[in-house]
Every structure is written in C-alpha cells, then in structure tokens.
Scaffold this active site. Structure first.
Site, PDB file in Angstrom:
ATOM      1  N   GLU A  43      -1.229  -1.224 -12.873  1.00  0.00           N
ATOM      2  CA  GLU A  43      -2.152  -2.289 -13.276  1.00  0.00           C
ATOM      3  C   GLU A  43      -2.852  -2.962 -12.100  1.00  0.00           C
ATOM      4  OE1 GLU A  43      -0.467  -5.709 -15.183  1.00  0.00           O
ATOM      5  OE2 GLU A  43       1.446  -5.441 -14.171  1.00  0.00           O
ATOM      6  N   GLY A  66       3.184  -0.798  -5.208  1.00  0.00           N
ATOM      7  CA  GLY A  66       4.175  -1.694  -5.818  1.00  0.00           C
ATOM      8  C   GLY A  66       4.506  -2.882  -4.940  1.00  0.00           C
ATOM      9  N   VAL A  67       5.569  -3.555  -5.333  1.00  0.00           N
ATOM     10  CA  VAL A  67       6.007  -4.756  -4.612  1.00  0.00           C
ATOM     11  C   VAL A  67       6.358  -4.397  -3.168  1.00  0.00           C
ATOM     12  CG1 VAL A  67       7.903  -6.428  -4.469  1.00  0.00           C
ATOM     13  CG2 VAL A  67       6.786  -5.974  -6.668  1.00  0.00           C
ATOM     14  N   CYS A  68       7.023  -3.267  -2.998  1.00  0.00           N
ATOM     15  CA  CYS A  68       7.529  -2.906  -1.675  1.00  0.00           C
ATOM     16  C   CYS A  68       6.406  -2.837  -0.639  1.00  0.00           C
ATOM     17  CB  CYS A  68       8.268  -1.576  -1.770  1.00  0.00           C
ATOM     18  SG  CYS A  68       8.974  -1.055  -0.224  1.00  0.00           S
ATOM     19  N   TYR A  85      18.802 -12.422   0.565  1.00  0.00           N
ATOM     20  CA  TYR A  85      18.168 -11.783   1.724  1.00  0.00           C
ATOM     21  C   TYR A  85      16.701 -12.161   1.870  1.00  0.00           C
ATOM     22  CZ  TYR A  85      15.690  -7.936  -0.707  1.00  0.00           C
ATOM     23  OH  TYR A  85      14.828  -7.190  -1.467  1.00  0.00           O
ATOM     24  N   ARG A 137      15.068 -12.070  -8.599  1.00  0.00           N
ATOM     25  CA  ARG A 137      13.955 -11.365  -9.222  1.00  0.00           C
ATOM     26  C   ARG A 137      14.331 -10.954 -10.633  1.00  0.00           C
ATOM     27  NH1 ARG A 137       9.918 -10.285  -6.057  1.00  0.00           N
ATOM     28  NH2 ARG A 137       9.207  -8.473  -7.218  1.00  0.00           N
ATOM     29  N   ASP A 174      13.694  -1.029 -10.180  1.00  0.00           N
ATOM     30  CA  ASP A 174      14.129  -2.406 -10.446  1.00  0.00           C
ATOM     31  C   ASP A 174      14.318  -2.718 -11.927  1.00  0.00           C
ATOM     32  OD1 ASP A 174      13.968  -2.724  -7.725  1.00  0.00           O
ATOM     33  OD2 ASP A 174      12.552  -4.398  -7.758  1.00  0.00           O
ATOM     34  N   ALA A 185      14.098  -0.599  -2.764  1.00  0.00           N
ATOM     35  CA  ALA A 185      13.081   0.453  -2.804  1.00  0.00           C
ATOM     36  C   ALA A 185      13.702   1.850  -2.713  1.00  0.00           C
ATOM     37  CB  ALA A 185      12.103   0.250  -1.655  1.00  0.00           C
ATOM     38  N   HIS A 241      25.468   8.071  24.308  1.00  0.00           N
ATOM     39  CA  HIS A 241      25.789   6.860  25.069  1.00  0.00           C
ATOM     40  C   HIS A 241      24.591   6.472  25.921  1.00  0.00           C
ATOM     41  CE1 HIS A 241      28.178   3.986  27.297  1.00  0.00           C
ATOM     42  NE2 HIS A 241      27.732   4.511  28.438  1.00  0.00           N
TER      43      HIS A 241
HETATM   44  C1  LIG Z   1       9.891 -10.075  -0.028  1.00  0.00           C
HETATM   45  C2  LIG Z   1      10.566  -8.794  -0.436  1.00  0.00           C
HETATM   46  C3  LIG Z   1      11.136  -7.990   0.532  1.00  0.00           C
HETATM   47  C4  LIG Z   1      11.755  -6.813   0.168  1.00  0.00           C
HETATM   48  N1  LIG Z   1      12.313  -6.044   1.149  1.00  0.00           N
HETATM   49  C5  LIG Z   1      12.926  -4.899   0.827  1.00  0.00           C
HETATM   50  C6  LIG Z   1      13.472  -4.069   1.826  1.00  0.00           C
HETATM   51  O1  LIG Z   1      13.415  -4.372   3.015  1.00  0.00           O
HETATM   52  N2  LIG Z   1      14.068  -2.904   1.449  1.00  0.00           N
HETATM   53  C7  LIG Z   1      14.160  -2.548   0.129  1.00  0.00           C
HETATM   54  O2  LIG Z   1      14.727  -1.493  -0.161  1.00  0.00           O
HETATM   55  N3  LIG Z   1      13.650  -3.319  -0.848  1.00  0.00           N
HETATM   56  C8  LIG Z   1      13.032  -4.473  -0.524  1.00  0.00           C
HETATM   57  N4  LIG Z   1      12.481  -5.244  -1.520  1.00  0.00           N
HETATM   58  C9  LIG Z   1      12.652  -4.812  -2.918  1.00  0.00           C
HETATM   59  C10 LIG Z   1      11.650  -3.706  -3.262  1.00  0.00           C
HETATM   60  O3  LIG Z   1      10.364  -4.189  -3.048  1.00  0.00           O
HETATM   61  C11 LIG Z   1      11.841  -3.296  -4.708  1.00  0.00           C
HETATM   62  O4  LIG Z   1      13.180  -2.952  -4.941  1.00  0.00           O
HETATM   63  C12 LIG Z   1      10.957  -2.086  -5.027  1.00  0.00           C
HETATM   64  O5  LIG Z   1       9.611  -2.388  -4.827  1.00  0.00           O
HETATM   65  C13 LIG Z   1      11.181  -1.638  -6.472  1.00  0.00           C
HETATM   66  O6  LIG Z   1      10.395  -0.533  -6.719  1.00  0.00           O
HETATM   67  P1  LIG Z   1       9.920  -0.176  -8.212  1.00  0.00           P
HETATM   68  O7  LIG Z   1       9.130   1.076  -8.073  1.00  0.00           O
HETATM   69  O8  LIG Z   1      11.078  -0.203  -9.112  1.00  0.00           O
HETATM   70  O9  LIG Z   1       8.987  -1.370  -8.661  1.00  0.00           O
HETATM   71  P2  LIG Z   1       7.796  -2.195  -8.004  1.00  0.00           P
HETATM   72  O10 LIG Z   1       7.685  -1.975  -6.561  1.00  0.00           O
HETATM   73  O11 LIG Z   1       7.973  -3.580  -8.492  1.00  0.00           O
HETATM   74  O12 LIG Z   1       6.506  -1.552  -8.658  1.00  0.00           O
HETATM   75  C14 LIG Z   1       6.252  -1.657 -10.019  1.00  0.00           C
HETATM   76  C15 LIG Z   1       4.775  -1.504 -10.248  1.00  0.00           C
HETATM   77  O13 LIG Z   1       4.548  -1.428 -11.644  1.00  0.00           O
HETATM   78  C16 LIG Z   1       3.363  -2.116 -11.967  1.00  0.00           C
HETATM   79  N5  LIG Z   1       3.446  -2.482 -13.386  1.00  0.00           N
HETATM   80  C17 LIG Z   1       4.331  -3.334 -13.976  1.00  0.00           C
HETATM   81  N6  LIG Z   1       4.150  -3.359 -15.303  1.00  0.00           N
HETATM   82  C18 LIG Z   1       3.138  -2.512 -15.566  1.00  0.00           C
HETATM   83  C19 LIG Z   1       2.487  -2.098 -16.766  1.00  0.00           C
HETATM   84  N7  LIG Z   1       2.861  -2.568 -17.957  1.00  0.00           N
HETATM   85  N8  LIG Z   1       1.452  -1.225 -16.664  1.00  0.00           N
HETATM   86  C20 LIG Z   1       1.063  -0.733 -15.459  1.00  0.00           C
HETATM   87  N9  LIG Z   1       1.636  -1.085 -14.306  1.00  0.00           N
HETATM   88  C21 LIG Z   1       2.674  -1.958 -14.351  1.00  0.00           C
HETATM   89  C22 LIG Z   1       3.372  -3.297 -11.024  1.00  0.00           C
HETATM   90  O14 LIG Z   1       2.051  -3.775 -10.820  1.00  0.00           O
HETATM   91  C23 LIG Z   1       3.962  -2.684  -9.763  1.00  0.00           C
HETATM   92  O15 LIG Z   1       2.976  -2.243  -8.875  1.00  0.00           O
HETATM   93  C24 LIG Z   1      11.820  -6.430  -1.189  1.00  0.00           C
HETATM   94  C25 LIG Z   1      11.238  -7.229  -2.177  1.00  0.00           C
HETATM   95  C26 LIG Z   1      10.614  -8.389  -1.802  1.00  0.00           C
HETATM   96  C27 LIG Z   1       9.990  -9.237  -2.867  1.00  0.00           C
END
Ligand SMILES: Cc1cc2nc3c(=O)[nH]c(=O)nc-3n(C[C@H](O)[C@H](O)[C@H](O)COP(=O)(O)OP(=O)(O)OC[C@H]3O[C@@H](n4cnc5c(N)ncnc54)[C@H](O)[C@@H]3O)c2cc1C
Length: 468
Positions: A38, A44-46, A183, A271, A311, A319, A443
């Site tokens: 979308e 994504g969030v990552c 974290y 979250r 997630d 991620a 080392h």
């Molecule tokens: C500040 C912060 C720091 C982080 N640091 C780390 C880290 O260092 N290491 C780590 O492993 N993880 C980290 N994370 C967590 C990591 O970002 C998430 O675990 C990871 O992004 C999850 O991946 P995902 O593919 O499940 O979902 P997301 O990355 O959340 O992606 C889901 C996507 O789906 C889209 N979407 C949702 N609903 C719909 C819909 N109905 N139709 C179309 N699109 C849709 C969203 O727009 C989004 O782009 C961090 C998170 C945050 C907030």
C-alpha cells in the site's frame, strides 16, 4: 479503485522483509507472483522506518561517542557540529538506495508489484483500494502485512512521536522523554542523547529490555545511565498534557506521583500486528489472543491456500524471522519439504554497547527448572576489547551438562551483533562446547570471546582463572 482484475498463482500482501523475500523466492521457484504494497515503495517497516534508518543514525552517534572517548588514546576532537539536514539526507539516501535495490530485484525476477491496499473478499480473491487495479484472484496468498507502533490511549492532538516520527529527525528537542524501555526505546533514546538531547526513559516494568538476561542488561544499563539523564523503571505514565509546546507527563513511580517535563515524547510501548481491516474475520482465520495469525511450521494458516509470515504471526517481531518465514512459505507453496524448524532466532539490541542473544536464556532455564552449564567470559580479559578501549561486556554460553550441546548464547559488548550468528549457527548445527573450543578463532577479535566462554564452560579456561 480501478476496475481491472488480475489473476495469479501467488499473491503476497505486504512488501516488507517478509513479503518481498517471499515473492523473490517464489519467483525463483517458477511461481507466477504478484506483490501488493500500500505504500509508495516496497521495503516495509524495516527498510523505510525501522532497522535501516535506525542503524544509520546509531552509527552516526557511535562516531560521536568514539571521538569523545578518544582521550585515553591521546586523541582529542572538538565537539561535533551536527547538521541535522545532512544526517537526514544521508539516512534517506541509504534507505532510498536499498529500496531501489528491492524494486530492481522484483522487476528482474518478474514479480509484479501493485500499489494498493488489499482486503480479502473471499478465500481466493482480494479487493484492492487506492489502486489502479480492482482486485486479484489467486491460488495461494501469503499475508505479510507486518505491524505498526502501539500507542497508549492519548489525544492525537498531542503529536507524540512513535519510532516513525523520531527516525525522521524532525528536530532535536532539548528534553526528550522516551516511554518504554524496550529495544526501540533504548536505541532511539541513545540516538537523541548522542545528538545532544537530554533523555529520560520511563519504563512500566521493573527493568528494561525484558527478555534478555539481567547480567547482560546490567552492562547496557550502566552505560545508559551515563548517557541518559535518567532511566526510571516501575513507572506508569498516568497522563500526558501539553501547553506552550511543553509536555507534562504525570508518572506514578513506586506509589508516588511525579511530573516530568519534556519538549518531545517518544512512545515506544510495543507494536501491534496489521491484521485488522483486511477481511480476515470474514475468512474466519484462526487468530491468537493478541490478534496474530496462527500458523504451523510451513506458514499454513487455518485456511489451506493462505499462508502468513513475519510480524503478523506469533514470535519475535524481527526482520530476519520474517525473511526466513517468507522463504519457507514460498518453498512450501512450490511443493518443497521446507519448514520453519529453526532452533534459535537471534535478537540484537543495537545500544551502546550492543547486546545479543539466541536460543535458551538463563532466565528461561530457571523458569523451566532446567539444569544448564553456563560459561562466562568477561571482555576485560580479551585482547581485542582492550585495543578498542571497550572492556564493558561479556559473552556466555549455556550448554547441556550431559553432552556439552550448546543451548543458548548471550553477549554484550562492542559489535556483538556481528558475533551472534556464530552462536546461532552452532545451535543449528547441534554443535558442542568442544566444537567451539577447537575451532580456531582469529586473534585478536571479539569472536575469541565465544571460544573462551566455551572453555570456561568446559572447565579449563586459558585467559581467566577457573571459576570456583
Ligand atoms: C524503529 C525500529 C527498529 C527496528 N530494528 C530492527 C532491527 O534492527 N532488526 C530487526 O530484525 N528488526 C527490527 N525492527 C523490526 C522489523 O522492522 C520488523 O520485524 C519487520 O519489518 C517485519 O517485517 P514484515 O515483512 O513482517 O512486515 P513490515 O516490515 O511491517 O511490512 C509490512 C508491509 O505491509 C504493508 N501492508 C500492510 N497492510 C497492507 C494491506 N492491507 N495491503 C497492502 N499492503 C499492506 C505495509 O505498508 C508494510 O509495508 C525494527 C522496527 C522498528 C519500528
């Protein structure tokens, strides 16, 4: 909404590290795949507002700290001049480059990327909103819609920050209160403190970084206390008000009420999964109590042609877990005997110093009444840590007393994020203490601490005395 409908073998909803990786793997396996996202761009969030921008800023702050801590090396630097716009631009460039990379990979693999918000209107069909495409009919679907920041029940007019706003670096507040000592709260708190804000962390539970063992956390807390104005645990935020651009947080700490003032407030209180408003209830998909989608080791949900990863499923919201689950689901759909049967999911906290663990923790062993052998090696006894001037930390290994099989590793120290994968691999391979002890570790490196901790656990350490 467009009127055109598309058809495909696999539709993936969400372009984060779960979804885009699943789509790429599926395409490689010959599955005709559509990815729906979308947002304007995948990642994504990552990529867009999590792992990548936060680690870029954390690195910038690490440079500041390294310059400040260089005096014992006979080096002195002027106080840094911080150009917030340039830092924002650099972060955006890093993010943009990686997102462009994902777009290129999708294109080259023949994955069709459709912009739009997906909603199930049947077990084999989706409706799309905010899109040129009206809907998608599919054989299989993978739900990878991720998560969003949880906010406490407060007035939106207050303009409190979540990690998304904080990472955009809108300004450097003189005083920042971070609500939540997980974290994300600690990492971003350290970013702002490093850039010059006075930061207080307020945490509801009796300690920060719940989930990690206390001996590891205490090393981070000791350092954090010298970086933050305060870390207040056992503290419940009762209310937040704002007047003349100043926030006043009413906090109950050990039964007493107090007011904290701030120029910005970052809410880092966890979250929640994006499982609402997707038509999942009409599908009657089996869910957990916290609104995540129940899956088995193949990523199957309770509906045979629908899978879920990342997630939105139970387990740590990370991620690398999402990506691994994405590969598994794609392989299962392709008919391969794949499973998310991993023994350990590493967790890393990119604080200063970094903290990481994988597999069994000592806390879990205690809760389970399970006897384990623990070998601990302090970084103060490690040559590489001394050359860096950073001896605050330790590495520990939990093993099975009977056969030395490695059950868990925990570590805190400089760049241990790069070391945790060795411990994770050891567990995946069913390695024992002996395997780690006889592997030659270069080392002088921080990685030697893992070998040394194995030697401690086996009862014959070289560089420290035998623990009594
Ligand atoms: C500040 C912060 C720091 C982080 N640091 C780390 C880290 O260092 N290491 C780590 O492993 N993880 C980290 N994370 C967590 C990591 O970002 C998430 O675990 C990871 O992004 C999850 O991946 P995902 O593919 O499940 O979902 P997301 O990355 O959340 O992606 C889901 C996507 O789906 C889209 N979407 C949702 N609903 C719909 C819909 N109905 N139709 C179309 N699109 C849709 C969203 O727009 C989004 O782009 C961090 C998170 C945050 C907030």
């Amino acid at each position: 909404m467009g009127s055109l409908r598309e058809e495909c073998e696999l539709v993936v909803i969400g372009g984060g590290p779960g979804g885009y990786v699943a789509a790429l793997r599926a395409a490689d396996l010959g599955i005709e795949t559509i990815l729906i996202e979308e947002r304007e761009r995948p990642g994504g969030v990552c990529l867009l507002e999590g792992c990548i921008p936060s680690k870029t800023l954390i690195h910038a702050v690490e440079l500041i700290h390294q310059a400040r801590d260089a005096a014992p090396f006979g080096l002195s630097f002027k106080d840094p001049e911080i150009d917030l716009e340039k830092l924002q631009a650099f972060t955006n460039e890093v993010v943009g480059g990686l997102v462009g990379g994902v777009e290129g990979l999708l294109k080259r693999r023949g994955v069709e990327l459709i912009k739009g918000r997906a909603r199930f209107d049947g077990k084999k069909s989706l409706a799309l909103a905010q899109s040129d495409t009206g809907g998608v009919d599919f054989k299989h679907a993978i739900i990878a819609s991720g998560s969003r920041a949880r906010t406490l029940d407060v007035d939106p007019e207050l303009e409190l920050w979540t990690s998304r706003e904080a990472l955009a670096l809108p300004r450097l507040p003189d005083r920042l209160v971070v609500v939540g000592g997980g974290y994300i709260g600690l990492e971003l708190g350290m970013v702002y403190a490093g850039l010059g804000s006075e930061v207080r962390v307020v945490e509801f539970t009796p300690r920060v970084l719940i989930g990690a063992d206390e001996d590891l956390v205490s090393v981070v807390v000791k350092r954090a206390k010298s970086i933050f104005k305060d870390i207040q645990v056992d503290s419940k935020v009762l209310g937040i008000e704002k007047s003349s651009d100043v926030y006043r947080l009413k906090v109950r700490h050990k039964g007493e009420e107090q007011t904290l003032e701030a120029d910005a407030v970052l809410m880092a209180v966890g979250r929640e999964p994006n499982t609402d408003d997707m038509g999942l209830s009409t599908l009657d998909l089996a869910m957990t109590e916290d609104r995540r989608i129940k899956v088995d080791k193949g990523g199957h949900t309770s509906i045979s042609n629908i899978y879920a990863i990342g997630d939105v499923t139970p387990g740590p919201m990370l991620a690398h877990k999402a990506s691994r689950e994405g590969k598994v689901a794609a392989e299962v759909i392709a008919g391969q005997p794949s499973a998310f049967d991993n023994r350990a999911i590493p967790a890393v906290v990119f604080t200063d110093p970094e903290l990481a663990w994988a597999g069994l923790t000592e806390t879990e062993a205690k809760q389970q009444g399970r006897k384990v052998n623990v070998g601990r090696f302090p970084l103060s006894a490690l040559g590489r840590a001394r050359t860096l001037g950073r001896t605050d930390g330790l590495v520990k290994i939990l093993s099975e007393p009977a056969d030395g099989r490695i059950l868990g590793v925990g570590m805190v120290g400089p760049h241990v994020s790069e070391l945790i994968a060795e411990g994770t691999l050891a567990m995946e391979m069913g390695a024992t203490l002996e395997d780690l002890m006889v592997t030659i570790h270069p080392h002088p490196t921080i990685s030697e601490a893992l070998m040394e901790a194995a030697e401690v656990a086996a009862g014959h350490p070289i560089h420290i005395s035998k623990p009594k």
